[in-house]
Design an enzyme around this catalytic site. Sequence first.
Site, PDB file in Angstrom:
ATOM      1  N   ASN A 197     -11.867   7.043   2.537  1.00 35.91           N
ATOM      2  CA  ASN A 197     -10.674   7.524   3.224  1.00 35.91           C
ATOM      3  C   ASN A 197      -9.512   7.703   2.262  1.00 35.91           C
ATOM      4  O   ASN A 197      -9.224   6.826   1.445  1.00 35.91           O
ATOM      5  CB  ASN A 197     -10.285   6.563   4.348  1.00 35.91           C
ATOM      6  CG  ASN A 197     -11.314   6.544   5.452  1.00 35.91           C
ATOM      7  OD1 ASN A 197     -12.058   5.587   5.615  1.00 35.91           O
ATOM      8  ND2 ASN A 197     -11.395   7.624   6.206  1.00 35.91           N
ATOM      9  N   GLU A 202       0.858  -1.187   0.000  1.00 35.02           N
ATOM     10  CA  GLU A 202       0.000   0.000   0.000  1.00 35.02           C
ATOM     11  C   GLU A 202       0.892   1.235   0.000  1.00 35.02           C
ATOM     12  O   GLU A 202       1.352   1.691   1.043  1.00 35.02           O
ATOM     13  CB  GLU A 202      -0.918   0.013   1.224  1.00 35.02           C
ATOM     14  CG  GLU A 202      -1.929   1.149   1.177  1.00 35.02           C
ATOM     15  CD  GLU A 202      -2.505   1.491   2.537  1.00 35.02           C
ATOM     16  OE1 GLU A 202      -3.461   2.273   2.570  1.00 35.02           O
ATOM     17  OE2 GLU A 202      -2.001   0.985   3.551  1.00 35.02           O
ATOM     18  N   ASP A 232     -14.969   0.526  11.540  1.00 35.45           N
ATOM     19  CA  ASP A 232     -14.518   0.554  12.932  1.00 35.45           C
ATOM     20  C   ASP A 232     -15.207   1.641  13.748  1.00 35.45           C
ATOM     21  O   ASP A 232     -14.890   1.843  14.919  1.00 35.45           O
ATOM     22  CB  ASP A 232     -12.996   0.736  13.001  1.00 35.45           C
ATOM     23  CG  ASP A 232     -12.526   2.078  12.451  1.00 35.45           C
ATOM     24  OD1 ASP A 232     -13.334   2.777  11.800  1.00 35.45           O
ATOM     25  OD2 ASP A 232     -11.348   2.420  12.661  1.00 35.45           O
ATOM     26  N   HIS A 265      -9.905   1.238   0.853  1.00 31.61           N
ATOM     27  CA  HIS A 265     -10.664   1.879   1.938  1.00 31.61           C
ATOM     28  C   HIS A 265     -11.500   3.068   1.446  1.00 31.61           C
ATOM     29  O   HIS A 265     -11.120   4.221   1.591  1.00 31.61           O
ATOM     30  CB  HIS A 265      -9.817   2.218   3.163  1.00 31.61           C
ATOM     31  CG  HIS A 265      -8.471   2.850   2.941  1.00 31.61           C
ATOM     32  ND1 HIS A 265      -8.278   4.001   2.201  1.00 31.61           N
ATOM     33  CD2 HIS A 265      -7.255   2.511   3.428  1.00 31.61           C
ATOM     34  CE1 HIS A 265      -7.004   4.327   2.233  1.00 31.61           C
ATOM     35  NE2 HIS A 265      -6.365   3.447   2.973  1.00 31.61           N
ATOM     36  N   ASP A 278      -7.759  -3.093   8.294  1.00 30.32           N
ATOM     37  CA  ASP A 278      -6.773  -1.993   8.276  1.00 30.32           C
ATOM     38  C   ASP A 278      -6.049  -1.909   9.617  1.00 30.32           C
ATOM     39  O   ASP A 278      -5.646  -0.825  10.056  1.00 30.32           O
ATOM     40  CB  ASP A 278      -7.449  -0.657   7.942  1.00 30.32           C
ATOM     41  CG  ASP A 278      -6.462   0.397   7.457  1.00 30.32           C
ATOM     42  OD1 ASP A 278      -5.673   0.093   6.555  1.00 30.32           O
ATOM     43  OD2 ASP A 278      -6.473   1.525   7.990  1.00 30.32           O
TER      44      ASP A 278
END
Length: 377
Positions: free
Chosen positions: A217, A128, A246, A214, A271
């Site tokens: 984000n 990533e 989350d 994600h 994550d």
Amino acid sequence: MYVLTNCTIYTGENILTHHAVVVDGNRIDRIVPTNLIPTDLPVYDLQGHDLTAGFIDIQLYGGQTGFFVRDLSIESLEEMVSTHQQDGTAAIIPTLYSTSRERILKAIEVTKAYIASGKTGVLGLHIEGPFINPEKRGAHSATQVRIPTETELEEIIEQSQGLLTLMTIAPEVWPPQLLARLQNSHIQLSMGHTNATYQQAKAFLGSGISMATHLYNAMRPFESREPGVVSAIWDTPTVHASIIADGHHCDSATIRIAKQLMGNRLFLISDATLAKIEPQRFVFEDFTANYDGHRLLNDDGKLAGSAITLLDAVRFCVQTVGLSKEEVFRMASTYPAQVVGVGERFGKIKAGYAATFAVLDDQQRLVSFFRLNDLKP
């Protein structure tokens, strides 16, 4: 061989009651009605709980103590696998945040060695960054975010041959010739940490990038006059996206809206920077993460990953977002397995699939977990 019975079976395709799962070693042999359970096999009564395929987490950085980009060791991978298996995750793809060329190549070497040793629980490697847009780097180190050189890119492609490899990139910052080379490699690409416009994102997502990292984000948001990356993802039927459930990265309403728009294209990741930890401060190189018992923030106040497991995300999606258990179990197992190309082995309770199961109670708490190499529950 053994039999699992007295449970509601969420196969990934449908829901079965009054059925049993017959397991032969590391594989599911068959599913049978309870009146046809073999009489010569051990039978394990699951006491009316829910049975789902073990979860698949394709983006996480650490376990309780292991932190892969720091440790770069087989022992660290073992600890990560063990930590997340405690909450029903059958297999992981350990993830590197933006780091040096040397660490990326070492991570490839270690991941390959782990898999070649016959150990289970690791499917591949997720890189990533660091080839992302500095304007959307989030908690990634400003000193590491960069454009790859041709030499670095060729080394990564060559060294990762034979390894299931994901890479999150911001394609708008890549030189076209290098992006074309990457798109023609074996590496599966995900769009993330990107400030592309809607039109740019649509073009990239329509030309070989089939996943986004994600959702919401670290990407250009949806606005009325510039729909952004978020809208491009919604608006491209071939693109799948991960999401972090989350309670901090996304409001529950945004998860619910994305699910309504994307259906089976939306799946869960943890994550997890670290998981199952007490409040603490974590520092490695110039990456910082301060955990207050709820969320991880770096020293600039930006979210620095999560401290959850996929089971926490499952529970949040069922109890807070309001999604059905059946669909949430698929978001944590069936869909991520399909996205990374292991959907014929993992993510379903079906004959021939891996015998990995999570047994959950009615509050989505883990009762027991079955993993590969278990000879019995």
